[in-house]
Design a protein around this motif. Structure first.
Motif, short mmCIF file in Angstrom:
data_model
loop_
_atom_site.label_atom_id
_atom_site.label_comp_id
_atom_site.label_asym_id
_atom_site.label_seq_id
_atom_site.Cartn_x
_atom_site.Cartn_y
_atom_site.Cartn_z
N PHE A 141 0.87 -1.18 0.00
CA PHE A 141 0.00 0.00 0.00
C PHE A 141 0.91 1.23 0.00
O PHE A 141 1.50 1.56 1.03
CB PHE A 141 -0.88 0.02 1.26
CG PHE A 141 -2.03 -0.96 1.28
CD1 PHE A 141 -2.18 -1.93 0.30
CD2 PHE A 141 -2.98 -0.89 2.30
CE1 PHE A 141 -3.24 -2.83 0.34
CE2 PHE A 141 -4.05 -1.78 2.34
CZ PHE A 141 -4.19 -2.75 1.37
N ASP A 174 -11.08 -7.97 -8.01
CA ASP A 174 -11.64 -7.91 -6.65
C ASP A 174 -13.16 -7.95 -6.79
O ASP A 174 -13.74 -7.03 -7.37
CB ASP A 174 -11.23 -6.61 -5.94
CG ASP A 174 -9.74 -6.52 -5.69
OD1 ASP A 174 -9.05 -7.56 -5.81
OD2 ASP A 174 -9.26 -5.42 -5.38
N ASN A 179 -4.24 -5.70 -8.47
CA ASN A 179 -5.66 -6.01 -8.31
C ASN A 179 -6.51 -4.86 -8.87
O ASN A 179 -6.02 -3.75 -9.07
CB ASN A 179 -6.01 -6.29 -6.85
CG ASN A 179 -5.81 -5.09 -5.95
OD1 ASN A 179 -5.00 -4.20 -6.23
ND2 ASN A 179 -6.52 -5.05 -4.83
C1 N0T Z 1 -11.40 -3.08 -1.64
C2 N0T Z 1 -11.84 -3.31 -0.21
C3 N0T Z 1 -10.71 -2.78 0.64
C4 N0T Z 1 -20.28 -3.18 -6.21
C5 N0T Z 1 -13.16 -2.76 0.23
C6 N0T Z 1 -13.30 -2.41 -2.96
C7 N0T Z 1 -9.53 -3.26 -0.14
C8 N0T Z 1 -9.89 -2.77 -1.52
N1 N0T Z 1 -12.08 -2.03 -2.34
O1 N0T Z 1 -13.46 -3.26 1.52
O2 N0T Z 1 -10.69 -1.38 0.73
O3 N0T Z 1 -8.28 -2.78 0.29
O4 N0T Z 1 -9.07 -3.41 -2.47
C9 N0T Z 1 -13.97 -1.30 -3.72
C10 N0T Z 1 -15.35 -1.75 -4.14
C11 N0T Z 1 -16.08 -0.71 -4.92
C12 N0T Z 1 -17.61 -0.83 -4.82
C13 N0T Z 1 -18.20 -1.93 -5.64
C14 N0T Z 1 -19.71 -2.01 -5.50
#
Ligand code: N0T
Length: 537
Positions: free
Chosen positions: A105, A305, A262
């Protein structure tokens, strides 16, 4: 017996990604390894906080833990490094016999410089932010900040140098993520003078060679000339990838571990269109994987992710990121119970691994991205799946590398799914009574605590011409034969339900027959492993 031979000379070698025939394996200690991952919460990267990590990792039956290492944490004062947390983390992971993936990070964490040291994030002159069309600074650090790149790289090289010192003989750390969910929300690219000068130059040959234009444009020339309406996003992807790729290269020169990025996904099903403030521009979305491959050759994998549980989105995403030039690896998936079934689809597809996000007992709930719960009830649905795979994770990774594995998760429509194998099809259906057919009302999963949720998933490996290993839950599997002329049908020859003992040997607990197979192989709340042999008549 689950034995196989590793390539000569591979034993005790460093972790590495190996490709064969467009399939991938992560070699750890010289053999394919399936990462059954647990990613900790963002702020669990402190020695005290680890006390709430390890019990959850044990409950999850994870063999790999993904933990952030923050730039602000290792270099709070410029040029003075502190690796005490990393030392603790590595030591405690070894005691618990789990592997680690480190998450760097630094310049970008969910696009923001929040994890950069204070001496970076408040010094706009030395570490410039992106600039909008209107000349106003944006929150994201510019990928054209030469001093930002140099400083981030210096810290990362120090990290990898320290890691080499403490871990080269053990390889507790098997992979490194460089930055986290990069790109920029709300601005398509940097419009500052340095960026603008680069934008007006010719597209580099390595990008031209890989990234096809989406509409007819010039064969070469400026970004605008070649990529038209996509030029801004593609340019920003290239600038960001180049920056990350440079850091990865420098780190690997010191200590060579597999590295990946990611991605916070864009919608996986809507038709591709020019960026419209609908995702982080410049991040490694599936439509720019080629740009990342061209600009960051030392990044092995671009990975998704997953935080949208719509089954069609998940399947499309996995398809987009699993390519002959890109291994499938899911470093984050929501920790709500509805996501557990997708582990079968991911693992069945032959991924390097999968890691639910937020698998620790910190008092933090990731709802609505994940679970409302923060205790064992949150971890349990994932622990049950990993418990089934953990005893065979090495063997499964080898089968996956050989292309023998498939997997499905119950779709939002609950419809049957057909999996094609050599000589056989497996029909997977959901929501059945164990004895009887679909229109018979209800089944076990209609009961609390998961009433009405879609929880089914199955992963199958074809281990011989007429032999399969089936792992799954809340699903029914029937095998349908491809028949030669003169053959009438098929029957189950032998169905073993069993487990692996402490030595990893398969122990048969019982044979399934009669009511237990008449309507197919019915898997219920507790994931089971079945060895199935079939025959034709
Ligand atoms: C992710 C995680 C953490 C459908 C969220 C996701 C992690 C990061 N972010 O808990 O922050 O470090 O990689 C973003 C998701 C966007 C919204 C999707 C809605």
């Amino acid at each position: 017996c689950f034995m196989f031979s590793a390539p000569a000379g591979a034993a005790s070698s460093a972790p590495r990604l190996v490709e064969r025939d467009g399939r991938f394996a992560l070699f750890v200690d010289g053999a394919p390894y399936l990462m059954l991952g647990a990613q900790v919460h963002n702020s669990s990267n402190h020695p005290q906080a680890l006390q709430k990590v390890w019990p959850a990792v044990a409950d999850a039956r994870a063999n790999t833990v993904l933990v952030p290492v923050a730039w602000e944490q290792i270099e709070p004062v410029e040029g003075r490094f502190d690796f005490s947390f990393l030392d603790t983390l590595v030591r405690e992971a070894r005691q618990r016999q789990v592997r680690l993936v480190l998450l760097w990070f630094a310049t970008w964490k969910n696009t923001s410089p929040q994890y950069a040291p204070g001496w970076v994030k408040f010094d706009n002159r030395r570490f410039p932010r992106m600039v909008g069309r209107d000349g106003k600074p944006h929150y994201v650090l510019s990928p054209f900040g030469d001093q930002t790149l140099a400083a981030d790289k210096r810290a990362f090289v120090a990290l990898m140098g320290h890691l080499k010192k403490i871990d080269e003989a053990h390889h507790t750390v098997i992979m490194v993520q460089v930055q986290n969910e990069v790109g920029s929300y709300g601005l398509v690219r940097d419009f500052g003078p340095t960026a603008q000068a680069a934008f007006d130059k010719d597209v580099p040959a390595e990008v031209l060679a890989r990234q096809k234009p989406r509409s007819a444009g010039a064969a070469s020339g400026s970004w605008k000339a070649v990529y038209g309406d996509y030029a801004d996003e593609y340019f920003h992807s290239w600038a960001t990838a180049r920056y990350i790729g440079d850091i990865a290269r420098a780190g690997r020169e010191v200590y060579d571990l597999p590295m990946y990025v990611n991605n916070a996904l864009r919608d996986s099903l809507e038709p591709i269109a020019p960026w419209n403030n609908n995702f982080a521009s410049g991040g490694p979305t599936y439509d720019v994987i080629d740009i990342y491959k061209a600009a960051a050759p030392k990044i092995d994998i671009v990975s998704p992710d997953i935080y949208n549980p719509a089954s069609a989105q998940v399947s499309a995403t996995l398809g987009h990121f699993q390519r002959r030039d890109n291994a499938l690896w899911v470093p984050e998936i929501g920790n709500a119970a509805v996501y557990a079934r997708f582990l079968y689809e991911v693992i069945g597809r032959g991924a390097l691994g999968v890691s639910p996000f937020g698998l620790d007992y910190a008092d933090y709930s990731n709802f609505p991205l994940g679970s409302k719960l923060t205790d064992q009830r949150m971890v349990e649905p994932f622990g049950k799946v990993f418990a089934a795979f953990r005893p065979i994770q090495r063997q499964w990774a080898q089968w996956a590398f050989e292309g023998r594995t498939r997997g499905v998760a119950e779709g939002d429509d609950g419809a049957d799914q057909l999996i094609t194998f050599k000589g056989w099809k497996a029909r997977v259906s959901f929501g059945q009574w164990q004895f009887g057919e679909k229109d018979w009302p209800g089944n076990a999963k209609e009961a609390p605590p998961h009433a009405g949720q879609r929880l089914g998933g199955v992963a199958i490996a074809q281990t011989g011409d007429d032999e399969f290993v089936v792992v799954g839950q809340y699903a029914r599997v029937r095998f349908e034969p491809d028949l030669a002329p003169g053959q009438l049908g098929s029957m189950l020859a032998r169905v073993e339900e069993g487990h692996h003992d402490i030595q990893g040997q398969w122990q048969v607990d019982r044979l399934w027959n009669g009511d237990q197979v008449d309507y197919g192989l019915n898997l219920t709340a507790t994931p089971l492993t079945l060895k199935v042999r079939l025959g034709r008549y």
